[in-house]
Design a protein around this motif. Structure first.
Motif, PDB file in Angstrom:
ATOM      1  N   LEU A 189       0.819  -1.207   0.000  1.00  0.00           N
ATOM      2  CA  LEU A 189       0.000   0.000   0.000  1.00  0.00           C
ATOM      3  C   LEU A 189       0.856   1.261   0.000  1.00  0.00           C
ATOM      4  O   LEU A 189       0.625   2.185  -0.788  1.00  0.00           O
ATOM      5  CB  LEU A 189      -0.949   0.005   1.204  1.00  0.00           C
ATOM      6  CG  LEU A 189      -1.744   1.297   1.435  1.00  0.00           C
ATOM      7  CD1 LEU A 189      -2.582   1.658   0.212  1.00  0.00           C
ATOM      8  CD2 LEU A 189      -2.626   1.163   2.681  1.00  0.00           C
ATOM      9  N   GLU A 190       1.846   1.314   0.875  1.00  0.00           N
ATOM     10  CA  GLU A 190       2.687   2.503   0.946  1.00  0.00           C
ATOM     11  C   GLU A 190       3.465   2.724  -0.354  1.00  0.00           C
ATOM     12  O   GLU A 190       3.637   3.864  -0.800  1.00  0.00           O
ATOM     13  CB  GLU A 190       3.642   2.415   2.137  1.00  0.00           C
ATOM     14  CG  GLU A 190       2.990   2.694   3.488  1.00  0.00           C
ATOM     15  CD  GLU A 190       2.077   1.587   3.980  1.00  0.00           C
ATOM     16  OE1 GLU A 190       1.259   1.835   4.886  1.00  0.00           O
ATOM     17  OE2 GLU A 190       2.188   0.460   3.463  1.00  0.00           O
ATOM     18  N   ASP A 191       3.943   1.640  -0.967  1.00  0.00           N
ATOM     19  CA  ASP A 191       4.631   1.763  -2.250  1.00  0.00           C
ATOM     20  C   ASP A 191       3.696   2.358  -3.304  1.00  0.00           C
ATOM     21  O   ASP A 191       4.104   3.220  -4.101  1.00  0.00           O
ATOM     22  CB  ASP A 191       5.128   0.399  -2.731  1.00  0.00           C
ATOM     23  CG  ASP A 191       6.330  -0.103  -1.956  1.00  0.00           C
ATOM     24  OD1 ASP A 191       6.803   0.616  -1.059  1.00  0.00           O
ATOM     25  OD2 ASP A 191       6.784  -1.224  -2.242  1.00  0.00           O
ATOM     26  N   ALA A 192       2.461   1.873  -3.332  1.00  0.00           N
ATOM     27  CA  ALA A 192       1.494   2.368  -4.316  1.00  0.00           C
ATOM     28  C   ALA A 192       1.201   3.846  -4.099  1.00  0.00           C
ATOM     29  O   ALA A 192       1.119   4.620  -5.065  1.00  0.00           O
ATOM     30  CB  ALA A 192       0.207   1.546  -4.244  1.00  0.00           C
ATOM     31  N   LEU A 193       1.049   4.249  -2.851  1.00  0.00           N
ATOM     32  CA  LEU A 193       0.793   5.652  -2.561  1.00  0.00           C
ATOM     33  C   LEU A 193       1.983   6.522  -2.950  1.00  0.00           C
ATOM     34  O   LEU A 193       1.810   7.617  -3.515  1.00  0.00           O
ATOM     35  CB  LEU A 193       0.462   5.827  -1.082  1.00  0.00           C
ATOM     36  CG  LEU A 193      -0.884   5.248  -0.624  1.00  0.00           C
ATOM     37  CD1 LEU A 193      -0.969   5.242   0.902  1.00  0.00           C
ATOM     38  CD2 LEU A 193      -2.048   6.026  -1.227  1.00  0.00           C
ATOM     39  N   ASP A 194       3.189   6.046  -2.659  1.00  0.00           N
ATOM     40  CA  ASP A 194       4.378   6.801  -3.031  1.00  0.00           C
ATOM     41  C   ASP A 194       4.470   6.947  -4.551  1.00  0.00           C
ATOM     42  O   ASP A 194       4.854   8.008  -5.061  1.00  0.00           O
ATOM     43  CB  ASP A 194       5.638   6.125  -2.482  1.00  0.00           C
ATOM     44  CG  ASP A 194       5.837   6.359  -0.999  1.00  0.00           C
ATOM     45  OD1 ASP A 194       5.171   7.261  -0.446  1.00  0.00           O
ATOM     46  OD2 ASP A 194       6.636   5.633  -0.388  1.00  0.00           O
ATOM     47  N   PHE A 195       4.131   5.874  -5.263  1.00  0.00           N
ATOM     48  CA  PHE A 195       4.181   5.934  -6.722  1.00  0.00           C
ATOM     49  C   PHE A 195       3.133   6.924  -7.251  1.00  0.00           C
ATOM     50  O   PHE A 195       3.420   7.710  -8.168  1.00  0.00           O
ATOM     51  CB  PHE A 195       3.950   4.546  -7.320  1.00  0.00           C
ATOM     52  CG  PHE A 195       4.285   4.446  -8.771  1.00  0.00           C
ATOM     53  CD1 PHE A 195       5.569   4.127  -9.184  1.00  0.00           C
ATOM     54  CD2 PHE A 195       3.324   4.669  -9.748  1.00  0.00           C
ATOM     55  CE1 PHE A 195       5.894   4.046 -10.534  1.00  0.00           C
ATOM     56  CE2 PHE A 195       3.637   4.588 -11.094  1.00  0.00           C
ATOM     57  CZ  PHE A 195       4.923   4.271 -11.497  1.00  0.00           C
ATOM     58  N   ALA A 196       1.933   6.896  -6.662  1.00  0.00           N
ATOM     59  CA  ALA A 196       0.886   7.822  -7.078  1.00  0.00           C
ATOM     60  C   ALA A 196       1.278   9.276  -6.813  1.00  0.00           C
ATOM     61  O   ALA A 196       0.878  10.191  -7.531  1.00  0.00           O
ATOM     62  CB  ALA A 196      -0.417   7.501  -6.360  1.00  0.00           C
ATOM     63  N   ALA A 197       2.089   9.467  -5.775  1.00  0.00           N
ATOM     64  CA  ALA A 197       2.558  10.812  -5.432  1.00  0.00           C
ATOM     65  C   ALA A 197       3.779  11.235  -6.235  1.00  0.00           C
ATOM     66  O   ALA A 197       4.279  12.354  -6.072  1.00  0.00           O
ATOM     67  CB  ALA A 197       2.857  10.887  -3.938  1.00  0.00           C
ATOM     68  N   GLY A 198       4.285  10.324  -7.085  1.00  0.00           N
ATOM     69  CA  GLY A 198       5.422  10.652  -7.928  1.00  0.00           C
ATOM     70  C   GLY A 198       6.758  10.578  -7.221  1.00  0.00           C
ATOM     71  O   GLY A 198       7.747  11.183  -7.667  1.00  0.00           O
ATOM     72  N   ARG A 199       6.839   9.807  -6.141  1.00  0.00           N
ATOM     73  CA  ARG A 199       8.084   9.729  -5.386  1.00  0.00           C
ATOM     74  C   ARG A 199       9.094   8.764  -6.010  1.00  0.00           C
ATOM     75  O   ARG A 199      10.257   8.780  -5.646  1.00  0.00           O
ATOM     76  CB  ARG A 199       7.795   9.336  -3.940  1.00  0.00           C
ATOM     77  CG  ARG A 199       7.040  10.429  -3.187  1.00  0.00           C
ATOM     78  CD  ARG A 199       7.035  10.182  -1.686  1.00  0.00           C
ATOM     79  NE  ARG A 199       6.321  11.243  -1.006  1.00  0.00           N
ATOM     80  CZ  ARG A 199       5.015  11.223  -0.744  1.00  0.00           C
ATOM     81  NH1 ARG A 199       4.297  10.159  -1.091  1.00  0.00           N
ATOM     82  NH2 ARG A 199       4.433  12.223  -0.133  1.00  0.00           N
ATOM     83  N   PHE A 200       8.649   7.882  -6.896  1.00  0.00           N
ATOM     84  CA  PHE A 200       9.591   7.026  -7.639  1.00  0.00           C
ATOM     85  C   PHE A 200       8.931   6.537  -8.915  1.00  0.00           C
ATOM     86  O   PHE A 200       7.720   6.732  -9.112  1.00  0.00           O
ATOM     87  CB  PHE A 200      10.065   5.846  -6.777  1.00  0.00           C
ATOM     88  CG  PHE A 200       9.036   4.778  -6.539  1.00  0.00           C
ATOM     89  CD1 PHE A 200       9.021   3.631  -7.329  1.00  0.00           C
ATOM     90  CD2 PHE A 200       8.108   4.888  -5.508  1.00  0.00           C
ATOM     91  CE1 PHE A 200       8.073   2.622  -7.090  1.00  0.00           C
ATOM     92  CE2 PHE A 200       7.174   3.888  -5.277  1.00  0.00           C
ATOM     93  CZ  PHE A 200       7.163   2.765  -6.076  1.00  0.00           C
TER      94      PHE A 200
END
Length: 200
Positions: A189-200
């Motif tokens: 979940l946290e990875d998906a949120l980070d990706f949605a936020a453009g963090r990687f």
């Protein structure tokens, strides 16, 4: 620029999905990520994969591990937890209501209450009590909504949404879709949120 949008695909009978349902709204809001709740039926997909009884029941060691793992993760995230006395529940009626709720924009609140009752009070998903209490909680008339969920167009819509999940390559619940990227499992979940936020 990231669109800060995430699709949350889930099956009401999935154990690990409870952990996501209990926390996704708050963690997504903190990151200003919009969550699109997408209930679907996982069993038709699992059956096509040769898992006629799902991913845990035929494997006692895996089943024992799953229950302990869910308990540990609930403790880690400070999520209330009480092991349900029935597994797996019959989720078809709930999924049909969830699909209807999605189109009427009260899916998140309904789903959160469905899972809360199941995982903290032992009011099993799919039972009349769980359905009626959850619908009352979100201010919906149980008799009207149950009747609407049984209409052919709603049933067809849920089947189509399940076919869409399959077409996306979804094979388990919870799954998060961000653009063309899939993230499977509550621990992603946290990875998906980070990706949605453009963090990687």
């Amino acid at each position: 620029m990231p669109d800060r949008h995430l699709e949350f695909w889930y099956e009401y009978g999935s154990t690990y999905t409870y952990l996501t349902v209990a926390r996704i709204a708050s963690v997504a809001e903190a990151q200003k990520i919009l969550v699109d709740w997408r209930p679907f039926l996982l069993m038709p997909i699992l059956i096509e994969q040769g898992m006629q009884r799902g991913p845990f029941l035929p494997y006692p060691n895996k089943l024992r591990y799953m229950w302990r793992d869910v308990e540990r993760r609930a403790l880690r995230h400070n999520i209330p937890y009480q092991k349900p006395f029935l597994y797996p529940p019959n989720t078809l009626s709930t999924a049909r209501i969830g699909y209807l709720a999605q189109s009427q924009h009260w899916c998140a609140d309904f789903t959160q209450e469905v899972f809360r009752l199941h995982w903290t009070e032992g009011v099993i998903i799919g039972t009349d009590e769980n359905i009626r209490r959850s619908l009352n909680f979100v201010g919906q008339d149980p008799d009207r909504i149950v009747s609407m969920a049984q209409r052919d167009d709603n049933k067809t819509g849920l089947r189509r949404q399940t076919e869409q999940a399959k077409a996306l390559g979804i094979f388990g619940s919870p799954t998060f879709v961000v653009g063309n990227e899939l993230f499977w499992g509550d621990d992603r979940l946290e990875d998906a949120l980070d990706f949605a936020a453009g963090r990687f």
